[in-house]
Design a protein around this motif. Structure first.
Motif, PDB file in Angstrom:
ATOM      1  N   LYS A   1     -27.214  11.066-127.653  1.00 41.30           N
ATOM      2  CA  LYS A   1     -27.920  12.503-126.895  1.00 41.30           C
ATOM      3  C   LYS A   1     -27.647  12.078-125.432  1.00 41.30           C
ATOM      4  O   LYS A   1     -28.604  12.421-124.767  1.00 41.30           O
ATOM      5  CB  LYS A   1     -29.165  12.705-127.448  1.00 41.30           C
ATOM      6  CG  LYS A   1     -29.536  13.131-128.631  1.00 41.30           C
ATOM      7  CD  LYS A   1     -30.579  13.450-129.289  1.00 41.30           C
ATOM      8  CE  LYS A   1     -30.734  13.899-130.571  1.00 41.30           C
ATOM      9  NZ  LYS A   1     -30.147  13.130-131.776  1.00 41.30           N
TER      10      LYS A   1
ATOM     11  N   GLU B   1     -24.845  21.399-123.384  1.00 40.55           N
ATOM     12  CA  GLU B   1     -25.664  21.972-124.478  1.00 40.55           C
ATOM     13  C   GLU B   1     -25.363  21.051-125.554  1.00 40.55           C
ATOM     14  O   GLU B   1     -26.369  20.513-126.461  1.00 40.55           O
ATOM     15  CB  GLU B   1     -25.314  23.308-124.738  1.00 40.55           C
ATOM     16  CG  GLU B   1     -25.403  24.292-123.672  1.00 40.55           C
ATOM     17  CD  GLU B   1     -25.072  25.776-124.002  1.00 40.55           C
ATOM     18  OE1 GLU B   1     -24.589  25.698-124.841  1.00 40.55           O
ATOM     19  OE2 GLU B   1     -25.114  26.595-123.042  1.00 40.55           O
TER      20      GLU B   1
ATOM     21  N   ARG C   1     -25.076  17.907-125.886  1.00 41.98           N
ATOM     22  CA  ARG C   1     -25.770  16.410-125.746  1.00 41.98           C
ATOM     23  C   ARG C   1     -27.195  16.526-126.174  1.00 41.98           C
ATOM     24  O   ARG C   1     -27.611  15.537-126.527  1.00 41.98           O
ATOM     25  CB  ARG C   1     -25.738  15.758-124.369  1.00 41.98           C
ATOM     26  CG  ARG C   1     -26.698  16.432-123.626  1.00 41.98           C
ATOM     27  CD  ARG C   1     -26.478  15.933-121.958  1.00 41.98           C
ATOM     28  NE  ARG C   1     -27.258  16.259-120.985  1.00 41.98           N
ATOM     29  CZ  ARG C   1     -28.814  16.149-120.811  1.00 41.98           C
ATOM     30  NH1 ARG C   1     -29.332  15.000-121.456  1.00 41.98           N
ATOM     31  NH2 ARG C   1     -29.422  16.569-119.663  1.00 41.98           N
ATOM     32  N   GLN C   2     -27.592  17.596-126.463  1.00 45.77           N
ATOM     33  CA  GLN C   2     -28.867  17.803-127.274  1.00 45.77           C
ATOM     34  C   GLN C   2     -28.774  17.363-128.667  1.00 45.77           C
ATOM     35  O   GLN C   2     -29.823  16.829-129.085  1.00 45.77           O
ATOM     36  CB  GLN C   2     -29.294  19.172-127.197  1.00 45.77           C
ATOM     37  CG  GLN C   2     -29.328  19.965-125.779  1.00 45.77           C
ATOM     38  CD  GLN C   2     -30.204  19.166-125.067  1.00 45.77           C
ATOM     39  OE1 GLN C   2     -31.215  18.889-125.057  1.00 45.77           O
ATOM     40  NE2 GLN C   2     -29.759  19.239-123.537  1.00 45.77           N
ATOM     41  N   ASN C   3     -27.540  17.324-129.303  1.00 50.02           N
ATOM     42  CA  ASN C   3     -27.589  16.893-130.573  1.00 50.02           C
ATOM     43  C   ASN C   3     -26.670  15.949-131.071  1.00 50.02           C
ATOM     44  O   ASN C   3     -26.468  15.240-131.940  1.00 50.02           O
ATOM     45  CB  ASN C   3     -27.053  18.040-131.256  1.00 50.02           C
ATOM     46  CG  ASN C   3     -27.939  19.160-131.349  1.00 50.02           C
ATOM     47  OD1 ASN C   3     -29.278  19.100-131.742  1.00 50.02           O
ATOM     48  ND2 ASN C   3     -27.453  20.527-130.909  1.00 50.02           N
TER      49      ASN C   3
END
Length: 265
Positions: free
Chosen positions: A43, A206, A208-210
């Motif tokens: 992440k 966005e 990198r949140q997952n």
């Protein structure tokens, strides 16, 4: 600061997604990568920077065994994904690439519809048994790639009919459709105009949140904008690796300083 000269770097098991130790890459008799040690965090966006031909793309392709497709290429050392050696004989490279997706320098949509571009991976990996499930996977992937609103009414049209920036986001949708854990991007904005580049950079933030995102970029400004960690490669060596702000404002190695200030490169 990460000490690249340390023989056995400590692992932070809570954050490390990919751990590489003493990785060397050879093309025939020529050595392209020398003893790379690096921990890539989950992440987090990690940028690989350095002059052309320094080995950053070669090392990136080690992380999902894309170098396996090059006959004269030989990889030595150890790379672990969640503790598993990805070069172990028991590891299927096709299954590995479902976990470690890749987006290339130039958008390369398949000569198929937008829908079929995204559905291809989930189909071959048996992720959707019925059409309704596949529809949901395609919609989710296109939403994740910021393309759903632009594409939802033209899913049956060719992916090659999209603009360059949209094609690259389609390729990102295709990569995330198999629900990977890591997303590799090899200079994903180099063929795009500034507006499309800004859209993809916003998308990377966005994503990198997952995912653990690793991006090779020739643009130091882009690395500074999108990444939290930066690795500087030079002549096949990993010279320095650390927090992006530190690499750009207080580098520890004179070669890094010379590169980020424009004296080499």
């Amino acid at each position: 600061m990460y000490d690249v000269n340390k023989s056995e770097p400590e692992l932070d098991q809570t954050e490390t997604k990919i751990a590489a130790r003493k990785v060397q890459v050879f093309y025939g008799a020529n050595q392209a990568i020398k003893d790379v040690d690096i921990d890539i965090q989950d992440k987090t966006v990690t940028s690989f920077i350095g002059p052309s031909g320094c080995g950053k793309s070669t090392f990136l392709r080690c992380l999902n065994r894309m170098n396996d497709t090059i006959d004269i290429c030989r990889v030595e050392g150890e790379i672990r994904l969640d503790g598993q050696d990805i070069y172990a004989p028991s590891v299927d490279p096709v299954q590995l690439r479902a976990k470690v997706g890749m987006v290339f320098q130039k958008p390369n949509p398949f000569p198929k519809s937008i829908y079929d571009n995204v559905a291809y991976g989930p189909k071959i990996h048996g992720m959707a048994r019925v059409k309704a499930d596949l529809d949901a996977v395609v919609e989710t992937a296109l939403r994740d790639a910021g393309l759903w609103e632009e594409a939802k009414d033209r899913l049956d049209t060719p992916g090659t009919g999209l603009s360059g920036g949209q094609q690259q986001r389609l390729c990102i949708a295709r990569a995330v459709a198999t629900r990977p854990e890591v997303l590799l991007m090899d200079e994903p904005c180099s063929a795009l105009d500034p507006i499309a580049t800004a859209q993809v950079e916003e998308l990377i933030d966005e994503l990198r949140q997952n995912y653990a995102v690793v991006i090779v970029t020739h643009s130091m400004q882009q690395a500074a904008r999108v990444s939290q960690r930066t690795a500087f490669f030079h002549l096949g060596d990993l010279v320095e690796y650390g927090d992006t702000d530190t690499i750009f404002t207080n580098p520890q190695d004179h070669r890094t300083e010379s590169y980020v200030t424009g004296r080499i490169g």
